[in-house]
Enzyme design. Structure first.
Site, PDB file in Angstrom:
ATOM      1  N   CYS A 131       0.841  -1.192   0.000  1.00  0.00           N
ATOM      2  CA  CYS A 131       0.000   0.000   0.000  1.00  0.00           C
ATOM      3  C   CYS A 131       0.881   1.250   0.000  1.00  0.00           C
ATOM      4  CB  CYS A 131      -0.896  -0.003   1.235  1.00  0.00           C
ATOM      5  SG  CYS A 131      -1.775   1.557   1.498  1.00  0.00           S
TER       6      CYS A 131
ATOM      7  N   GLU B 215       2.400  -5.572   9.058  1.00  0.00           N
ATOM      8  CA  GLU B 215       2.788  -4.193   8.747  1.00  0.00           C
ATOM      9  C   GLU B 215       3.740  -3.642   9.790  1.00  0.00           C
ATOM     10  OE1 GLU B 215       1.043   0.287   8.940  1.00  0.00           O
ATOM     11  OE2 GLU B 215      -0.388  -1.243   8.295  1.00  0.00           O
TER      12      GLU B 215
ATOM     13  N   THR C 197      -0.500   2.190  10.220  1.00  0.00           N
ATOM     14  CA  THR C 197      -1.346   3.082   9.413  1.00  0.00           C
ATOM     15  C   THR C 197      -2.828   2.974   9.723  1.00  0.00           C
ATOM     16  OG1 THR C 197      -1.465   1.431   7.633  1.00  0.00           O
ATOM     17  CG2 THR C 197       0.280   3.097   7.491  1.00  0.00           C
TER      18      THR C 197
ATOM     19  N   SER D  92      -8.145  -9.096  10.554  1.00  0.00           N
ATOM     20  CA  SER D  92      -7.935  -7.753  10.014  1.00  0.00           C
ATOM     21  C   SER D  92      -7.926  -6.734  11.141  1.00  0.00           C
ATOM     22  CB  SER D  92      -9.056  -7.415   9.016  1.00  0.00           C
ATOM     23  OG  SER D  92      -9.069  -6.034   8.715  1.00  0.00           O
TER      24      SER D  92
ATOM     25  N   ASN E  55      -7.712  -3.422  11.071  1.00  0.00           N
ATOM     26  CA  ASN E  55      -8.565  -2.238  10.892  1.00  0.00           C
ATOM     27  C   ASN E  55     -10.036  -2.577  11.101  1.00  0.00           C
ATOM     28  OD1 ASN E  55     -10.149  -2.090   8.078  1.00  0.00           O
ATOM     29  ND2 ASN E  55      -8.267  -3.236   7.743  1.00  0.00           N
TER      30      ASN E  55
ATOM     31  N   SER F 271     -10.413  -4.437   3.920  1.00  0.00           N
ATOM     32  CA  SER F 271     -10.086  -5.611   3.099  1.00  0.00           C
ATOM     33  C   SER F 271     -11.301  -6.503   2.861  1.00  0.00           C
ATOM     34  CB  SER F 271      -8.967  -6.422   3.766  1.00  0.00           C
ATOM     35  OG  SER F 271      -9.315  -6.754   5.099  1.00  0.00           O
TER      36      SER F 271
END
Length: 282
Positions: A97, A127, A165, A222, A224, A266
């Site tokens: 990304c 990440e 992020t 995930s 987020n 996602s």
């Protein structure tokens, strides 16, 4: 019953870009095998679809055979792994990304050998591993302000504060303000949280205040998506985090007059639509 879908539900720019690059590679690979280092995105249904197309997911670069394509996932990889790939006879396709890549470069520029990186994020997230690898003189990863408070900051050291992020921008700003107000600590604050994450969380919080119940759709792995569910729960609205429609107890929702739906970055649109159709049947 009214069902309201958040405007930002589903794929973010980084995920959409990563999958577009992978789709293009599949269409033009001419029989050359395609490997991914870890999941390209955190959604098991999407990963299953690509596995059925012949894309092979591996955990280490050594598992990628010579001559094959290897795709760097949206979350990025560590600097060491990337250097290792470049030294081998493989064809690299970088689907990191752009927001993650920007965060990596900011950390590399500011967290040099004379400073320590303080990273707000999940220690076991792919990440985060990549971001930490760009720090030149060690790092401390924390997932809560309380963990950071227990970390002893030295007066003779320089610190760099950054975040995964997809972390909570509001909480990060509070952490930043507290550190910056300490005159005994020298800290440089980096802006690494994606604006799309901030917008998605703000919208989820606003929607939660306008409905009786919230459904958050997305992979359990995930980060987020889990934070979206947490933002809604913190707002005091009943919430259910699911991956697919069959996990939603529809009969228990009959008594609600207004239900909100959002989804992680996602989460493919088809899974969101299935949930909307299921709620619509009520």
């Amino acid at each position: 019953m009214d069902v309201v879908l958040a405007e930002t539900a589903g794929f973010c720019m980084g995920v959409d870009l990563a999958l577009t690059r992978l789709d293009e590679l599949i269409a033009n690979a001419n029989g050359r095998p395609i490997y991914i280092l870890g999941p390209i995105i955190h959604n098991p249904q999407v990963l299953k679809q690509y596995a059925e197309k012949g894309v092979v997911m591996v955990d280490t670069p050594e598992e990628v055979p010579s001559g094959a394509y290897v795709v760097i996932r949206a979350h990025g990889i560590t600097r060491q792994v990337e250097e290792g790939l470049k030294s081998r006879d493989v064809h690299i396709k970088d689907a990191t990304c752009p927001r993650v890549k920007k965060a990596q470069l900011l950390i590399a520029r500011h967290a040099d050998k004379d400073s320590v990186l303080l990273l707000y994020g999940e220690a076991d997230h792919a990440e985060v591993a990549g971001l930490v690898s760009y720090a030149g003189n060690g790092s401390f990863v924390f997932s809560t302000p309380e963990e950071l408070e227990q970390y002893e900051l030295a007066k003779d050291k320089r610190y760099v504060l950054a975040a995964q992020t997809t972390q909570d921008r509001v909480l990060f700003d509070k952490i930043s303000e507290r550190l910056s107000s300490d005159e005994d600590v020298e800290v440089t604050v980096l802006s690494t949280i994606c604006d799309a994450t901030k917008l998605r969380q703000a919208e989820a919080k606003k929607l939660a205040s306008e409905v009786d119940f919230m459904v958050v759709v997305g992979g359990y792995n995930s980060g987020n998506t889990r934070r979206l569910a947490q933002v809604v729960s913190d707002a005091g609205t009943p919430c259910k985090h699911i991956e697919i429609l069959s996990e939603l107890p529809l009969k228990d929702l009959v008594g609600y007059s207004r239900i909100g739906v959002t989804a992680g970055a996602s989460t493919p649109r088809v899974l969101i639509d299935e949930v909307l159709d299921g709620l619509g049947s009520l």
